[in-house]
Enzyme design. Sequence first.
Site, PDB file in Angstrom:
ATOM      1  N   GLU A 284       5.165-147.497  52.254  1.00 18.30           N
ATOM      2  CA  GLU A 284       5.139-146.364  51.334  1.00 18.30           C
ATOM      3  C   GLU A 284       6.554-145.967  50.915  1.00 18.30           C
ATOM      4  O   GLU A 284       6.743-145.300  49.899  1.00 18.30           O
ATOM      5  CB  GLU A 284       4.427-145.165  51.992  1.00 18.30           C
ATOM      6  CG  GLU A 284       3.206-144.716  51.202  1.00 18.30           C
ATOM      7  CD  GLU A 284       2.475-143.514  51.785  1.00 18.30           C
ATOM      8  OE1 GLU A 284       2.665-143.184  52.976  1.00 18.30           O
ATOM      9  OE2 GLU A 284       1.704-142.887  51.042  1.00 18.30           O
ATOM     10  N   HIS A 305      -4.170-167.430  66.280  1.00 20.75           N
ATOM     11  CA  HIS A 305      -5.386-168.216  66.064  1.00 20.75           C
ATOM     12  C   HIS A 305      -6.037-167.874  64.730  1.00 20.75           C
ATOM     13  O   HIS A 305      -7.202-168.164  64.517  1.00 20.75           O
ATOM     14  CB  HIS A 305      -6.357-167.990  67.229  1.00 20.75           C
ATOM     15  CG  HIS A 305      -5.746-168.390  68.540  1.00 20.75           C
ATOM     16  ND1 HIS A 305      -6.001-169.590  69.157  1.00 20.75           N
ATOM     17  CD2 HIS A 305      -4.838-167.752  69.326  1.00 20.75           C
ATOM     18  CE1 HIS A 305      -5.292-169.675  70.277  1.00 20.75           C
ATOM     19  NE2 HIS A 305      -4.569-168.563  70.399  1.00 20.75           N
ATOM     20  N   LYS A 419      -5.567-141.403  42.844  1.00 20.81           N
ATOM     21  CA  LYS A 419      -6.170-140.071  42.982  1.00 20.81           C
ATOM     22  C   LYS A 419      -6.618-139.554  41.623  1.00 20.81           C
ATOM     23  O   LYS A 419      -7.727-139.052  41.468  1.00 20.81           O
ATOM     24  CB  LYS A 419      -5.174-139.086  43.601  1.00 20.81           C
ATOM     25  CG  LYS A 419      -4.925-139.323  45.081  1.00 20.81           C
ATOM     26  CD  LYS A 419      -4.080-138.204  45.651  1.00 20.81           C
ATOM     27  CE  LYS A 419      -3.667-138.504  47.066  1.00 20.81           C
ATOM     28  NZ  LYS A 419      -2.607-137.627  47.546  1.00 20.81           N
TER      29      LYS A 419
HETATM   30  O1  PA5 Z   1       3.768-140.378  54.039  1.00 23.07           O
HETATM   31  C1  PA5 Z   1       3.101-139.638  53.351  1.00 23.07           C
HETATM   32  O2  PA5 Z   1       3.573-138.662  52.752  1.00 23.07           O
HETATM   33  C2  PA5 Z   1       1.615-139.864  53.208  1.00 23.07           C
HETATM   34  O3  PA5 Z   1       1.198-141.000  53.899  1.00 23.07           O
HETATM   35  C3  PA5 Z   1       0.839-138.660  53.720  1.00 23.07           C
HETATM   36  O4  PA5 Z   1       1.108-138.464  55.076  1.00 23.07           O
HETATM   37  C4  PA5 Z   1      -0.664-138.824  53.496  1.00 23.07           C
HETATM   38  O5  PA5 Z   1      -0.941-139.072  52.161  1.00 23.07           O
HETATM   39  C5  PA5 Z   1      -1.429-137.580  53.953  1.00 23.07           C
HETATM   40  O6  PA5 Z   1      -0.987-136.456  53.246  1.00 23.07           O
HETATM   41  P1  PA5 Z   1      -1.324-134.996  53.707  1.00 23.07           P
HETATM   42  O7  PA5 Z   1      -0.704-134.761  55.045  1.00 23.07           O
HETATM   43  O8  PA5 Z   1      -0.767-134.113  52.661  1.00 23.07           O
HETATM   44  O9  PA5 Z   1      -2.827-134.897  53.807  1.00 23.07           O
END
Ligand code: PA5
Length: 428
Positions: A284, A305, A419
Amino acid sequence: MINVDVDGARKFITDEEFNIGKEKAKEGLKSVKEGTGKGSEWLGWRRILKSPNDAELDRIEQHAQKIREDADLFIVCGIGGSYQGAKAIIEALKKPFSNGGPEIIFAGHQMSGNYLEQLMKYVKRPKEDGSQKSVYLNVISKSGTTLETAIAFRILRSWMHDAYGEEAKDRITATTGPTGGVLNKIIEEEGYHKYEIPEDIGGRFSVLTPVGLFPVAVAGIDVQTLFYGAVAEYENIEKSPESLFDYAAVRFKLHKNEYALDVIGSFEPELTSFCGWTQQLLGESEGKEGKGLFPATAAYSTDLHSIGQMIQQGRRNMMETLLTVEKPFSSQKLPEAHNDVDQLGYLTGKSIHEINQSALEGTCQAHIEGGVPVVRIGVEKLNEQQIGGLIYFYEIFTAVYVYMLDVNPFNQPGVENYKKAMYRLLGK
Ligand code: PA5
């Protein structure tokens, strides 16, 4: 201290490339330290280690202890950075098959109706003695609006209010941003316990805040030692960042040379979810603007494997990072047998750790010879101190390396696209 070994990758890049990479890594670290890089308002994961909040660590430990004494089931409801870290630490440090403390279940990290239906059946199913399970819930969402988490939370908290009435509010803890968001409104209305996620720390960098620490403490893990293990690694890297530079230089140059994948794996099954946490942290953070190495994960020796074949002889565009543990945490040996029909006599008396280490060494040799650069990131032992250190090591590594790509490590603009499309279809 985290041990970084890049020898298995060095023959794949020239000395000149390596040195250029190290210089670039130095600049990356400077930007992090001076707060001059992209997204520098998100550097709170360093701030909390510089001035630890001991009062909060105490509160977490005391609250978790109370829950441990009463709970049969503790449900952690969150997705992405709001659950992966806790899961990784619990799996790394809790002994498999041990049943001390409550059972810990993760929910709110997908939208399977089947999972939620089965989960609710399990939650309601009485214990062997016919009594009801004692259930506690921790919902974690910084934004407070993430759909996967919100759906599971509505189902779970509705049931908890029905099952426990007034007492539900003492069984539910919400971890969210300091202000705003739906979750803060719910907390105000219902009076649930609350932990704050600091404004300057993004989801995937939040494992050393109550996001990770509270569920980990409920699992019976010593969060003080874990946290201060991270503090020790922070101080260590401030003084001696060389091994961080080596790893960053190698990964950066392989990326530049058109490598496309980093397979992050371990021969310790306890670290499988930790590999998953690094996958999310790196994926990310670096996967933007057409850049980044795709972080795949592998659980060895199991995956030798399956995808082991691909790693050994598939397209030569991948590197590998192996998370290793030097000292054994078990003395289990291969016992003598009454005969040698299974032809394992040559291993009799050897520890399983030693056999597993040979599998690791053999795999490294084979993969390097097969054209895969291998980096090894090692801890001496699997304990709170070292896992804390490894967490900070990966956080700072991610920030420095992603700065080298000239990318903002701390946002995730692409996540919004699915989203938007999903909400459109759902008529929001
Ligand atoms: O690293 C990040 O920002 C994301 O992976 C969030 O943790 C994830 O989308 C969850 O978001 P939130 O804590 O707002 O529900």
